[in-house]
Design a protein around this motif. Structure first.
Motif, PDB file in Angstrom:
ATOM      1  N   UNK A  41      30.546  17.448 -20.985  1.00  0.00           N
ATOM      2  CA  UNK A  41      29.173  17.876 -20.690  1.00  0.00           C
ATOM      3  C   UNK A  41      28.348  16.702 -20.171  1.00  0.00           C
ATOM      4  N   UNK A  42      28.534  15.519 -20.774  1.00  0.00           N
ATOM      5  CA  UNK A  42      27.802  14.341 -20.324  1.00  0.00           C
ATOM      6  C   UNK A  42      28.165  13.988 -18.883  1.00  0.00           C
ATOM      7  N   UNK A  43      29.438  14.134 -18.528  1.00  0.00           N
ATOM      8  CA  UNK A  43      29.846  13.855 -17.145  1.00  0.00           C
ATOM      9  C   UNK A  43      29.179  14.822 -16.177  1.00  0.00           C
ATOM     10  N   UNK A  44      29.054  16.078 -16.580  1.00  0.00           N
ATOM     11  CA  UNK A  44      28.380  17.052 -15.721  1.00  0.00           C
ATOM     12  C   UNK A  44      26.894  16.739 -15.567  1.00  0.00           C
ATOM     13  N   UNK A  45      26.282  16.244 -16.642  1.00  0.00           N
ATOM     14  CA  UNK A  45      24.843  16.003 -16.618  1.00  0.00           C
ATOM     15  C   UNK A  45      24.464  14.779 -15.794  1.00  0.00           C
ATOM     16  N   UNK A  46      25.335  13.765 -15.771  1.00  0.00           N
ATOM     17  CA  UNK A  46      24.916  12.496 -15.190  1.00  0.00           C
ATOM     18  C   UNK A  46      25.273  12.338 -13.717  1.00  0.00           C
ATOM     19  N   UNK A  47      25.883  13.333 -13.095  1.00  0.00           N
ATOM     20  CA  UNK A  47      26.156  13.250 -11.661  1.00  0.00           C
ATOM     21  C   UNK A  47      25.203  14.161 -10.908  1.00  0.00           C
ATOM     22  N   UNK A  48      24.938  13.808  -9.679  1.00  0.00           N
ATOM     23  CA  UNK A  48      23.975  14.581  -8.896  1.00  0.00           C
ATOM     24  C   UNK A  48      24.561  15.920  -8.450  1.00  0.00           C
ATOM     25  N   UNK A  49      25.877  15.950  -8.217  1.00  0.00           N
ATOM     26  CA  UNK A  49      26.532  17.198  -7.804  1.00  0.00           C
ATOM     27  C   UNK A  49      27.638  17.525  -8.810  1.00  0.00           C
ATOM     28  N   UNK A  50      27.269  18.129  -9.939  1.00  0.00           N
ATOM     29  CA  UNK A  50      28.260  18.386 -11.003  1.00  0.00           C
ATOM     30  C   UNK A  50      29.391  19.305 -10.575  1.00  0.00           C
ATOM     31  N   UNK A  51      29.120  20.215  -9.621  1.00  0.00           N
ATOM     32  CA  UNK A  51      30.177  21.134  -9.201  1.00  0.00           C
ATOM     33  C   UNK A  51      31.319  20.378  -8.525  1.00  0.00           C
ATOM     34  N   UNK A  52      30.992  19.286  -7.803  1.00  0.00           N
ATOM     35  CA  UNK A  52      32.030  18.484  -7.160  1.00  0.00           C
ATOM     36  C   UNK A  52      32.943  17.854  -8.216  1.00  0.00           C
ATOM     37  N   UNK A  53      32.329  17.370  -9.289  1.00  0.00           N
ATOM     38  CA  UNK A  53      33.148  16.798 -10.364  1.00  0.00           C
ATOM     39  C   UNK A  53      33.962  17.873 -11.065  1.00  0.00           C
ATOM     40  N   UNK A  54      33.333  19.019 -11.356  1.00  0.00           N
ATOM     41  CA  UNK A  54      34.012  20.076 -12.118  1.00  0.00           C
ATOM     42  C   UNK A  54      35.219  20.620 -11.372  1.00  0.00           C
ATOM     43  N   UNK A  55      35.159  20.652 -10.050  1.00  0.00           N
ATOM     44  CA  UNK A  55      36.269  21.197  -9.263  1.00  0.00           C
ATOM     45  C   UNK A  55      37.221  20.113  -8.771  1.00  0.00           C
ATOM     46  N   UNK A  56      36.925  18.836  -9.056  1.00  0.00           N
ATOM     47  CA  UNK A  56      37.820  17.752  -8.687  1.00  0.00           C
ATOM     48  C   UNK A  56      38.990  17.637  -9.649  1.00  0.00           C
ATOM     49  N   UNK A  57      39.930  16.753  -9.307  1.00  0.00           N
ATOM     50  CA  UNK A  57      41.148  16.610 -10.114  1.00  0.00           C
ATOM     51  C   UNK A  57      40.829  16.245 -11.558  1.00  0.00           C
ATOM     52  N   UNK A  58      40.058  15.165 -11.750  1.00  0.00           N
ATOM     53  CA  UNK A  58      39.767  14.728 -13.107  1.00  0.00           C
ATOM     54  C   UNK A  58      38.872  15.714 -13.840  1.00  0.00           C
ATOM     55  N   UNK A  59      37.986  16.390 -13.127  1.00  0.00           N
ATOM     56  CA  UNK A  59      37.140  17.384 -13.774  1.00  0.00           C
ATOM     57  C   UNK A  59      37.955  18.537 -14.333  1.00  0.00           C
ATOM     58  N   UNK A  60      38.929  19.013 -13.551  1.00  0.00           N
ATOM     59  CA  UNK A  60      39.791  20.108 -14.027  1.00  0.00           C
ATOM     60  C   UNK A  60      40.618  19.655 -15.219  1.00  0.00           C
ATOM     61  N   UNK A  61      41.172  18.435 -15.150  1.00  0.00           N
ATOM     62  CA  UNK A  61      41.967  17.916 -16.261  1.00  0.00           C
ATOM     63  C   UNK A  61      41.117  17.769 -17.511  1.00  0.00           C
ATOM     64  N   UNK A  62      39.891  17.268 -17.349  1.00  0.00           N
ATOM     65  CA  UNK A  62      39.010  17.108 -18.507  1.00  0.00           C
ATOM     66  C   UNK A  62      38.704  18.452 -19.155  1.00  0.00           C
ATOM     67  N   UNK A  63      38.533  19.488 -18.339  1.00  0.00           N
ATOM     68  CA  UNK A  63      38.260  20.813 -18.896  1.00  0.00           C
ATOM     69  C   UNK A  63      39.487  21.385 -19.599  1.00  0.00           C
ATOM     70  N   UNK A  64      40.641  21.262 -18.947  1.00  0.00           N
ATOM     71  CA  UNK A  64      41.872  21.795 -19.549  1.00  0.00           C
ATOM     72  C   UNK A  64      42.241  21.068 -20.836  1.00  0.00           C
TER      73      UNK A  64
END
Length: 312
Positions: free
Chosen positions: A93-116
């Motif tokens: 959640x902190x990673x999503x909050x601190x970036x300007x475009x959270x959707x880019x992080x959420x759909x990126x490689x590390x974002x998907x791994x962090x969610x899974x």
């Protein structure tokens, strides 16, 4: 006063992809520098602690699968696992909050791994046993490359990925040929050996052909007839040759790409050099007036044989 930001080393390189978007100065920027920038002291400590937590959580999952340990320490390990899951959830959640475009992080490689890495624990409330899939957290350890500045490993990893992507058509053709061999040989073995020798169906015979062609050889099914053994021997020898094909394809592609990369670097270095001084205009070869010697260089001033001065 302008915020200069955290202290960074002289060779600082941004660790987060530019597509995430760095937030404006404020609490989000400070959080961003800690979470995404491993070149800052605070960011480095954060990432090292994160890697330690990932390793401990994986260890808990592995130990929890041992019946004796699960019986004795099950409640403790379950509590620890939920603690790690909540910690990683807050981090995500902190990673999503601190970036300007959270959707880019959420759909990126590390974002998907962090969610899974956190979902299996929550799914375990609905599907018992799914928490074992938390071993996927080991993929988060890919961050160790940037944490410890192993940039050369990242470069080699990217080169290998590029070579695999460029070779995908050749590899696909190779795999299709292997599949055809498996179908043909499996069908042939089904006809020759039959259900009496364990080849009860064509899919079963194809399973045997796959195991034999890859030189694994489980031994749960084996041919009994002479013809079947001859085919098995041929497939084993064929398997040795087949195993080398994809390696050669990828290696050749990596060699081509490495050569192209070196050529580009050489061209860039040549372009960066100052232009060479233009050569003097060439003059015709002259004969020496003193000794009649010929064959002098175009820019020669004296005779190469007698040393007399050449005429202009």
């Amino acid at each position: 006063m302008v915020d200069a930001g955290p202290e960074r080393s002289p060779d600082y390189v941004p660790q987060a992809p530019p597509s995430y978007g760095k937030p404006p100065p404020g609490w989000r920027r400070r959080m961003y520098d800690v979470i995404f920038e491993a070149d800052t002291p605070a960011g480095r400590r954060f990432d090292i602690l994160l890697v330690g937590a990932i390793l401990l959580s994986i260890l808990i999952v592995v130990l929890d699968s041992v019946p004796e340990l699960e019986h004795a320490w099950g409640r403790v390990m379950n509590a620890l696992e939920w603690g790690f899951t909540l910690l990683f959830t807050l981090e995500y959640i902190a990673r999503l909050l601190c970036v300007r475009r959270p959707w880019r992080y959420a759909t990126g490689f590390f974002g998907v791994i962090d969610l899974l890495s956190v979902l299996p624990t929550y799914f375990s409330l609905l599907v018992p046993g799914s928490a074992l899939l938390l071993d996927i957290r080991i993929l988060r350890l890919l961050r160790v490359f940037r944490i410890f500045k192993l940039t050369l490993y990242i470069e080699e990893y990217m080169r290998l990925g590029e070579a695999l992507a460029a070779s995908r058509r050749k590899i696909l053709v190779f795999l299709s040929v292997v599949l055809m061999v498996i179908v043909i040989m499996g069908t042939l073995m089904y006809v020759i050996e039959g259900p009496a020798n364990g080849f009860t169906s064509i899919p079963t015979a194809m399973y045997w052909a796959t195991v034999t062609l890859t030189t694994v050889g489980y031994g749960d099914i084996a041919p009994k007839t002479g013809a079947g053994k001859a085919i098995a021997s041929f497939m084993m020898l064929l398997g040795w040759g087949i195993l080398a094909v994809p390696t050669g394809i990828v290696t050749a592609e990596m060699t081509v790409r490495s050569r192209d990369r070196n050529d580009r670097r050489g061209a860039l270095r040549s372009a960066a050099r100052p232009a060479a001084q233009a050569p003097a205009p060439a003059r015709e070869n002259r004969n020496c007036a003193a000794c009649a010697s010929a064959g002098h260089d175009a820019d020669a001033a004296y005779c190469k044989d007698c040393g007399s001065k050449l005429s202009a």
